[in-house]
Design an enzyme around this catalytic site. Structure first.
Site, PDB file in Angstrom:
ATOM      1  N   GLU A 161     -16.713 -33.512   4.641  1.00 19.48           N
ATOM      2  CA  GLU A 161     -18.034 -33.154   4.100  1.00 19.48           C
ATOM      3  C   GLU A 161     -19.062 -32.760   5.166  1.00 19.48           C
ATOM      4  OE1 GLU A 161     -19.333 -36.415   1.661  1.00 19.48           O
ATOM      5  OE2 GLU A 161     -17.775 -36.087   0.169  1.00 19.48           O
ATOM      6  N   GLU A 350     -11.485 -36.372  -2.820  1.00 22.21           N
ATOM      7  CA  GLU A 350     -12.271 -37.563  -3.169  1.00 22.21           C
ATOM      8  C   GLU A 350     -12.838 -37.397  -4.567  1.00 22.21           C
ATOM      9  OE1 GLU A 350     -15.539 -38.807  -0.691  1.00 22.21           O
ATOM     10  OE2 GLU A 350     -14.344 -38.670   1.137  1.00 22.21           O
TER      11      GLU A 350
END
Ligand code: IFM
Length: 464
Positions: A161, A350
């Site tokens: 991320e 995720e």
């Protein structure tokens, strides 16, 4: 293995490992950030977290027991190269060696993330991600880890991320290292984009038969008022900032400057040839989705002219993170990333939820809300798969309750409860649910394959 749909769980080093200074490890930016007053809820810190460093064998047994055969974890850079650059800490590296062997011994595929936010503090003292030297520091780190583990580990992710760690850590100052403002954000952003691409290239060069990707946080964005032109413009800007910022340069489209003209300020940090350096061809991308965002036009935000309207004020169902429960978001994101023709494979690396869990008098955790959340989100992933979209696997966040960055230990994302006082693990009902779900879906898959094989055999017998 490469083409079957994989089911797994995801974790990260700082959030679970503990062992702050064990076996020669030195401080990461998170160790330092946690020392600062009121940066983290209740001033929690990850010194011990889940003590995974000492409990990893037991935790791998939990995976085995639940029938989860893909495990995503990250490497702590300061455990392996304590000062970021310079000498290698073989004791630290050996931990990952043992962890990988333990996974393989138990038929669990390791999926490694190189960088999940715990930069060595020594590098931060030299400017961290804002210093262009990070390109060579990161490359060396990549080489060290790849050479040690690449003979056994084939599945790799470079960054976790990047939008979040650059935005929260170098613009808003709410994550480590707590820097703020454009003069930190723009160089950090650009150097991260270079390392993202270079990391992919280095791993592919060094590891035979590798399967290399990198991950992106993403959220479906809706306008507060679908009839407002200004809100639609705001949606496009926020979409460019949170969904496209790192994926587009990687695939050769450059930064989304059209929607975000302020990105032209990146030029100050770009050298000739950088447009090539930020490009690479990963084997897959990982997308990480939890919620959607609702956005409206706002003059109070002078740069973006857009504002995210939070879940609480919209009075919608949400998790303890104040993230709206909106399962279609994951479907929309799979669809969105399917539309980039250069992306060949997509994994959800995720997805999960933090809810208030209670241990009942029998010591059980009946986390019904999490089960519903997972069932609905996974349902949307399977919907995309059935519609023929590229989607190759799903990793649930997270195996264990863990240290949730600036929120501390209060939000519990695990399908396994952790008692932080004595490190006792208790499988929550969601853990049993996920385990049964995977077993069931694998059975169905096998049945389908058996049927297809029988059909093929009966056709070829007739031909004969
Ligand atoms: O815990 C984090 C993880 O480290 C990165 N993705 C989102 C998770 C939940 O906030």
């Amino acid at each position: 293995m490469k083409d079957e749909f994989v089911w797994g769980v995801a974790t990260s080093a700082y959030q679970i490992e503990g062992g702050k200074f064990a076996d020669g490890k030195r401080a990461s930016i998170w160790d330092e950030f946690c020392k600062r007053k009121n940066k983290i809820q209740h001033n929690h810190k990850g010194d011990h977290a889940c003590d995974f460093l000492y409990h990893y064998k037991n935790d791998i047994q939990l995976l085995k027991h639940l029938g989860i055969d893909n495990f995503r974890f990250s490497i702590s850079w300061p455990r392996v190269i304590p000062f970021g650059d310079g000498f290698i800490n073989h004791k630290g590296l050996d931990f990952y060696d043992r962890l990988v062997d333990e996974c393989l011994k138990n038929d669990i595929n390791p999926w490694i993330t190189l960088y999940h936010w715990d930069l060595p503090h020594a590098l931060e003292l030299k400017g961290g991600w804002t210093n262009r030297d990070i390109i060579s520091w990161f490359n060396r780190y990549t080489e060290v880890v790849a050479k040690k583990l690449g003979d056994r580990v084939k599945n790799w992710m470079v960054l976790n991320e990047p939008v979040v760690f650059t935005g929260a850590g170098y613009y808003l100052g709410v994550h480590a290292p707590g820097r703020k403002g454009e003069s930190n954000y723009f160089p950090a952003l650009h150097h991260t984009a270079i390392c993202q691409a270079q990391g992919i290239k280095t791993l592919k060069e060094l590891i035979k038969d590798s399967h290399v990707g990198t991950t992106f946080s993403c959220s479906h964005i809706s306008p507060m008022n679908a009839n407002s032109e200004k809100d639609i413009i705001a949606v496009n800007k926020v979409d460019a900032l949170i969904n496209r910022l790192f994926v587009e340069p990687l695939f050769g489209y450059g930064y989304p400057i059209h929607e975000l003209p302020f990105l032209s300020r990146l030029e100050k940090y770009m050298l000739p040839g950088d447009n090539k350096l930020i490009k690479a061809t990963p084997d897959f991308i990982g997308i990480q989705n939890y919620t959607r965002e609702v956005v409206k036009h706002s003059i109070i935000q002078p740069v973006l002219k857009a504002k995210i309207v939070d879940a609480k004020s919209r009075n919608v169902e949400s998790t303890v993170m104040n993230w709206e429960v909106y399962p279609e978001s994951i479907y929309e994101m799979i669809k969105k990333f399917n539309s980039y023709r250069h992306i060949s494979k997509i994994y959800v690396t995720e997805n999960g939820a933090a809810f208030k869990d209670e241990v009942n008098s029998n010591g059980e955790i009946n986390d019904e809300k999490r089960i519903k959340y997972l069932r609905d989100y996974i349902g949307q992933v399977l919907r995309a798969k059935e519609e023929g979209m590229k989607i190759n696997g799903y990793f649930l966040w997270s195996l264990l309750d863990n240290f949730e960055w600036s929120e501390g230990f209060a939000p519990r994302f695990g399908i396994v409860h952790v008692n932080y006082k004595n490190q006792k693990r208790t499988i929550k009902n969601s853990g049993y649910w996920y385990s049964d779900f995977i077993k069931q879906i694998k059975l169905e898959e096998m049945e389908k394959q058996k049927q297809t094989l029988q059909e093929v055999m009966s056709v070829s017998e007739q031909d004969f």
